[in-house]
Write an enzyme that holds these catalytic residues in place. Structure first.
Site, PDB file in Angstrom:
ATOM      1  N   HIS A  76      38.305  44.643  37.750  1.00  0.00           N
ATOM      2  CA  HIS A  76      39.039  43.631  36.985  1.00  0.00           C
ATOM      3  C   HIS A  76      40.545  43.866  37.117  1.00  0.00           C
ATOM      4  O   HIS A  76      41.032  44.961  36.808  1.00  0.00           O
ATOM      5  CB  HIS A  76      38.623  43.690  35.514  1.00  0.00           C
ATOM      6  CG  HIS A  76      37.138  43.460  35.318  1.00  0.00           C
ATOM      7  ND1 HIS A  76      36.217  44.467  35.523  1.00  0.00           N
ATOM      8  CD2 HIS A  76      36.449  42.347  34.964  1.00  0.00           C
ATOM      9  CE1 HIS A  76      35.006  43.976  35.303  1.00  0.00           C
ATOM     10  NE2 HIS A  76      35.112  42.701  34.962  1.00  0.00           N
TER      11      HIS A  76
ATOM     12  N   ASP B 243      37.539  40.320  39.105  1.00  0.00           N
ATOM     13  CA  ASP B 243      37.409  39.241  38.131  1.00  0.00           C
ATOM     14  C   ASP B 243      38.629  39.154  37.216  1.00  0.00           C
ATOM     15  O   ASP B 243      39.363  40.127  37.041  1.00  0.00           O
ATOM     16  CB  ASP B 243      36.191  39.478  37.232  1.00  0.00           C
ATOM     17  CG  ASP B 243      34.870  39.268  37.948  1.00  0.00           C
ATOM     18  OD1 ASP B 243      34.875  38.993  39.165  1.00  0.00           O
ATOM     19  OD2 ASP B 243      33.815  39.381  37.282  1.00  0.00           O
ATOM     20  N   ASP B 244      38.794  37.973  36.607  1.00  0.00           N
ATOM     21  CA  ASP B 244      39.639  37.722  35.422  1.00  0.00           C
ATOM     22  C   ASP B 244      41.096  37.398  35.714  1.00  0.00           C
ATOM     23  O   ASP B 244      41.824  37.011  34.807  1.00  0.00           O
ATOM     24  CB  ASP B 244      39.580  38.884  34.418  1.00  0.00           C
ATOM     25  CG  ASP B 244      38.188  39.133  33.878  1.00  0.00           C
ATOM     26  OD1 ASP B 244      37.266  38.389  34.254  1.00  0.00           O
ATOM     27  OD2 ASP B 244      38.021  40.067  33.076  1.00  0.00           O
TER      28      ASP B 244
ATOM     29  N   HIS C 266      38.136  31.901  30.258  1.00  0.00           N
ATOM     30  CA  HIS C 266      37.169  33.007  30.306  1.00  0.00           C
ATOM     31  C   HIS C 266      36.181  32.860  29.151  1.00  0.00           C
ATOM     32  O   HIS C 266      36.214  33.607  28.172  1.00  0.00           O
ATOM     33  CB  HIS C 266      37.910  34.348  30.242  1.00  0.00           C
ATOM     34  CG  HIS C 266      37.071  35.490  30.754  1.00  0.00           C
ATOM     35  ND1 HIS C 266      36.174  36.155  29.972  1.00  0.00           N
ATOM     36  CD2 HIS C 266      37.004  36.061  31.984  1.00  0.00           C
ATOM     37  CE1 HIS C 266      35.579  37.094  30.678  1.00  0.00           C
ATOM     38  NE2 HIS C 266      36.079  37.063  31.915  1.00  0.00           N
TER      39      HIS C 266
ATOM     40  N   HIS D  64      35.771  31.543  38.382  1.00  0.00           N
ATOM     41  CA  HIS D  64      35.378  32.371  37.231  1.00  0.00           C
ATOM     42  C   HIS D  64      35.639  31.588  35.930  1.00  0.00           C
ATOM     43  O   HIS D  64      36.090  32.155  34.947  1.00  0.00           O
ATOM     44  CB  HIS D  64      36.176  33.676  37.258  1.00  0.00           C
ATOM     45  CG  HIS D  64      35.557  34.799  36.473  1.00  0.00           C
ATOM     46  ND1 HIS D  64      34.241  35.170  36.631  1.00  0.00           N
ATOM     47  CD2 HIS D  64      36.086  35.635  35.548  1.00  0.00           C
ATOM     48  CE1 HIS D  64      33.994  36.205  35.829  1.00  0.00           C
ATOM     49  NE2 HIS D  64      35.082  36.494  35.155  1.00  0.00           N
TER      50      HIS D  64
END
Length: 203
Positions: free
Chosen positions: A161, A18-19, A73, A69
């Site tokens: 991440h 993620d991210d 964020h 995603h």
């Protein structure tokens, strides 16, 4: 909105990140995954994909899947129906523009949903996880590795991440994650675990 969350019965561990993308850590992560021929799904932040399209192209070219995603964020807890849909649709359009492929996977930041999520994400497979190890904070590599090994089992979906620039994360945490990940990959391969593609999952 089909949600993929629980481990399935049968062989395979599924890696997800993620991210990102991150200009420093994502290339190192891709090098590592390529070294051991491990596939994964990258759940990318749309505005970061716009900033680093070459990394998105590389993810796709090296056989990894791409998921949404949000464009920023942002937690779904704090955005309304129009904004939520825009976060998803905008990111999907960016990824399709870069790769020529429509993304099929979605994971909201922090795994947060709201009342509008089922409608906003109805065209995507929502992918959650059963293994999360706190890799967004800097700590000893061995500690992170131990947490991963204690939680993983056949069929697990692991979330890690590759960017430490989000709220609550440490900017240098991905460096530790990548070190721990290499040891994790080697240990699982020695234990006859297989790293599988999420698109090959039976459920």
């Amino acid at each position: 909105m089909k949600r993929i969350q629980q481990p399935e019965e049968g062989p395979g561990v599924y890696l997800t990140f993620d991210d990102g993308p991150d200009p420093l850590y994502t290339p190192k992560l891709l090098d590592l995954l390529n070294k051991y021929q491990v596939p994964c799904v990258f759940f990318v932040v749309g505005e970061r994909a716009q900033m680093y399209p070459d990394l998105i192209r590389r993810m796709n070219a090296e056989g990894h899947a791409l998921g949404i995603h949000h464009y920023q964020h942002k937690s779904s807890w704090f955005i309304g129906p129009y904004s939520l849909k825009k976060q998803i649709v905008t990111t999907g359009n960016i990824l399709e523009e870069i790769t020529g492929l429509k993304p099929v996977y979605y994971r909201p930041p922090w795994g947060h949903f709201n009342l509008f999520s089922p409608a906003a994400a109805r065209n995507f497979q929502v992918v959650m996880w059963d293994v999360i190890a706190g890799d967004w904070k800097v700590g000893p590599r061995e500690q992170l590795l131990t947490r991963l090994m204690n939680k993983v089992r056949d069929g697990s979906i692991v979330v890690l991440h590759d960017c430490g620039e989000t709220l609550g994360a440490d900017s240098k945490a991905p460096a530790v994650m990548i070190e721990a990940l290499e040891a994790f990959i080697l240990k699982l391969k020695d234990s006859s675990f297989q790293f599988k593609r999420l698109e090959d999952r039976r459920k």
